[in-house]
Write a protein that holds these residues in place. Structure first.
Motif, PDB file in Angstrom:
ATOM      1  N   SER A 153       0.842  -1.201   0.000  1.00 12.84           N
ATOM      2  CA  SER A 153       0.000   0.000   0.000  1.00 12.84           C
ATOM      3  C   SER A 153       0.873   1.245   0.000  1.00 12.84           C
ATOM      4  N   SER A 154       1.987   1.186   0.725  1.00 16.58           N
ATOM      5  CA  SER A 154       2.938   2.290   0.762  1.00 16.58           C
ATOM      6  C   SER A 154       4.327   1.729   1.010  1.00 16.58           C
ATOM      7  N   LEU A 155       5.313   2.245   0.294  1.00 22.17           N
ATOM      8  CA  LEU A 155       6.709   1.844   0.475  1.00 22.17           C
ATOM      9  C   LEU A 155       7.573   3.078   0.385  1.00 22.17           C
ATOM     10  N   GLN A 156       8.342   3.318   1.438  1.00 18.77           N
ATOM     11  CA  GLN A 156       9.277   4.444   1.449  1.00 18.77           C
ATOM     12  C   GLN A 156      10.634   3.930   1.892  1.00 18.77           C
ATOM     13  N   ILE A 157      11.655   4.271   1.123  1.00 20.04           N
ATOM     14  CA  ILE A 157      13.026   3.924   1.477  1.00 20.04           C
ATOM     15  C   ILE A 157      13.794   5.230   1.553  1.00 20.04           C
ATOM     16  N   ALA A 158      14.342   5.527   2.726  1.00 21.10           N
ATOM     17  CA  ALA A 158      15.036   6.795   2.934  1.00 21.10           C
ATOM     18  C   ALA A 158      16.402   6.550   3.559  1.00 21.10           C
ATOM     19  N   MET A 159      17.396   7.298   3.103  1.00 23.19           N
ATOM     20  CA  MET A 159      18.739   7.178   3.668  1.00 23.19           C
ATOM     21  C   MET A 159      18.765   7.808   5.059  1.00 23.19           C
ATOM     22  N   ILE A 160      19.351   7.099   6.013  1.00 22.93           N
ATOM     23  CA  ILE A 160      19.485   7.662   7.357  1.00 22.93           C
ATOM     24  C   ILE A 160      20.941   7.841   7.764  1.00 22.93           C
ATOM     25  N   SER A 161      21.854   7.208   7.017  1.00 29.56           N
ATOM     26  CA  SER A 161      23.280   7.361   7.296  1.00 29.56           C
ATOM     27  C   SER A 161      24.044   7.087   6.008  1.00 29.56           C
ATOM     28  N   ASP A 162      25.159   7.784   5.838  1.00 31.48           N
ATOM     29  CA  ASP A 162      25.947   7.546   4.635  1.00 31.48           C
ATOM     30  C   ASP A 162      27.270   6.847   4.917  1.00 31.48           C
ATOM     31  N   ASP A 163      27.561   6.558   6.173  1.00 34.50           N
ATOM     32  CA  ASP A 163      28.802   5.861   6.492  1.00 34.50           C
ATOM     33  C   ASP A 163      28.585   4.871   7.614  1.00 34.50           C
ATOM     34  N   PRO A 164      28.250   3.642   7.331  1.00 33.52           N
ATOM     35  CA  PRO A 164      27.991   3.017   6.042  1.00 33.52           C
ATOM     36  C   PRO A 164      26.606   3.405   5.521  1.00 33.52           C
ATOM     37  N   PRO A 165      26.366   3.242   4.217  1.00 31.58           N
ATOM     38  CA  PRO A 165      25.038   3.577   3.695  1.00 31.58           C
ATOM     39  C   PRO A 165      23.956   2.737   4.369  1.00 31.58           C
ATOM     40  N   THR A 166      23.055   3.416   5.060  1.00 33.25           N
ATOM     41  CA  THR A 166      21.982   2.756   5.799  1.00 33.25           C
ATOM     42  C   THR A 166      20.669   3.382   5.358  1.00 33.25           C
ATOM     43  N   TYR A 167      19.709   2.509   5.067  1.00 33.33           N
ATOM     44  CA  TYR A 167      18.417   2.977   4.596  1.00 33.33           C
ATOM     45  C   TYR A 167      17.319   2.501   5.529  1.00 33.33           C
ATOM     46  N   ASN A 168      16.358   3.378   5.756  1.00 39.60           N
ATOM     47  CA  ASN A 168      15.185   3.060   6.560  1.00 39.60           C
ATOM     48  C   ASN A 168      14.063   2.661   5.599  1.00 39.60           C
ATOM     49  N   ILE A 169      13.496   1.480   5.823  1.00 42.08           N
ATOM     50  CA  ILE A 169      12.392   1.006   4.998  1.00 42.08           C
ATOM     51  C   ILE A 169      11.120   1.089   5.818  1.00 42.08           C
ATOM     52  N   SER A 170      10.144   1.812   5.309  1.00 46.79           N
ATOM     53  CA  SER A 170       8.847   1.946   5.961  1.00 46.79           C
ATOM     54  C   SER A 170       7.785   1.423   4.998  1.00 46.79           C
ATOM     55  N   VAL A 171       7.061   0.390   5.446  1.00 48.06           N
ATOM     56  CA  VAL A 171       6.083  -0.279   4.594  1.00 48.06           C
ATOM     57  C   VAL A 171       4.728  -0.289   5.284  1.00 48.06           C
ATOM     58  N   ILE A 172       3.693   0.029   4.535  1.00 49.72           N
ATOM     59  CA  ILE A 172       2.326  -0.259   4.968  1.00 49.72           C
ATOM     60  C   ILE A 172       1.864  -1.393   4.074  1.00 49.72           C
ATOM     61  N   THR A 173       1.609  -2.536   4.689  1.00 48.55           N
ATOM     62  CA  THR A 173       1.264  -3.737   3.934  1.00 48.55           C
ATOM     63  C   THR A 173      -0.158  -3.652   3.411  1.00 48.55           C
ATOM     64  N   ASN A 174      -0.507  -4.578   2.559  1.00 46.84           N
ATOM     65  CA  ASN A 174      -1.856  -4.628   2.003  1.00 46.84           C
ATOM     66  C   ASN A 174      -2.894  -4.967   3.064  1.00 46.84           C
ATOM     67  N   SER A 175      -2.467  -5.567   4.170  1.00 45.62           N
ATOM     68  CA  SER A 175      -3.394  -5.868   5.264  1.00 45.62           C
ATOM     69  C   SER A 175      -3.493  -4.705   6.245  1.00 45.62           C
ATOM     70  N   GLY A 176      -2.689  -3.635   6.045  1.00 44.43           N
ATOM     71  CA  GLY A 176      -2.772  -2.446   6.877  1.00 44.43           C
ATOM     72  C   GLY A 176      -1.728  -2.351   7.970  1.00 44.43           C
ATOM     73  N   SER A 177      -0.854  -3.321   8.098  1.00 41.71           N
ATOM     74  CA  SER A 177       0.195  -3.286   9.113  1.00 41.71           C
ATOM     75  C   SER A 177       1.323  -2.369   8.672  1.00 41.71           C
ATOM     76  N   LYS A 178       1.978  -1.744   9.650  1.00 40.87           N
ATOM     77  CA  LYS A 178       3.129  -0.889   9.345  1.00 40.87           C
ATOM     78  C   LYS A 178       4.383  -1.599   9.830  1.00 40.87           C
ATOM     79  N   ILE A 179       5.366  -1.685   8.947  1.00 41.18           N
ATOM     80  CA  ILE A 179       6.648  -2.316   9.262  1.00 41.18           C
ATOM     81  C   ILE A 179       7.731  -1.319   8.963  1.00 41.18           C
ATOM     82  N   VAL A 180       8.631  -1.110   9.929  1.00 38.60           N
ATOM     83  CA  VAL A 180       9.765  -0.208   9.755  1.00 38.60           C
ATOM     84  C   VAL A 180      11.025  -0.991  10.120  1.00 38.60           C
ATOM     85  N   THR A 181      12.023  -0.949   9.235  1.00 40.56           N
ATOM     86  CA  THR A 181      13.276  -1.637   9.493  1.00 40.56           C
ATOM     87  C   THR A 181      14.421  -0.881   8.839  1.00 40.56           C
TER      88      THR A 181
END
Length: 110
Positions: free
Chosen positions: A78-106
């Motif tokens: 339903s929603s997918l966002q990938i955003a950089m949170i650090s550049d040394d080492p390159p680290t990305y935050n993944i924020s997902v709203i699933t089709n069932s409505g759950s939110k997962i952030v990793t």
């Protein structure tokens, strides 16, 4: 559907369609693995991956390739966002709203 991913202890585990018929866990597992994959490393998904080694050598962050992966996978959530949170080492935050409505952030280290 089924894919395989590593658990917190490093063992491979099967990730399958949930009891309600949603494949969100499968696509999220595949997304994380592709972010850690180098292009042409997989014989099945040669067009997928992020050239992390080349980015380190050229000192250019792999943001373009991460954005391309985000575009490829956005259709599965339903929603997918990938955003950089650090550049040394390159680290990305993944924020997902699933089709069932759950939110997962990793966070994923590329």
């Amino acid at each position: 559907m089924r894919t395989y991913g590593r658990d917190s202890s490093g063992r491979w585990v099967a990730v399958e369609t949930d009891e309600n018929g949603f494949n969100d866990a499968i696509y999220l597992t595949t997304l994380v693995q592709i972010l850690k994959l180098a292009p042409q490393e997989s014989p099945f998904f040669a067009d997928k991956g992020v050239p992390a080694n080349g980015s380190v050598i050229q000192q250019i962050l792999p943001t373009y390739y991460v954005n391309r992966v985000q575009q490829q996978f956005s259709q599965y959530f339903s929603s997918l966002q990938i955003a950089m949170i650090s550049d040394d080492p390159p680290t990305y935050n993944i924020s997902v709203i699933t089709n069932s409505g759950s939110k997962i952030v990793t966070q994923v280290y590329v």
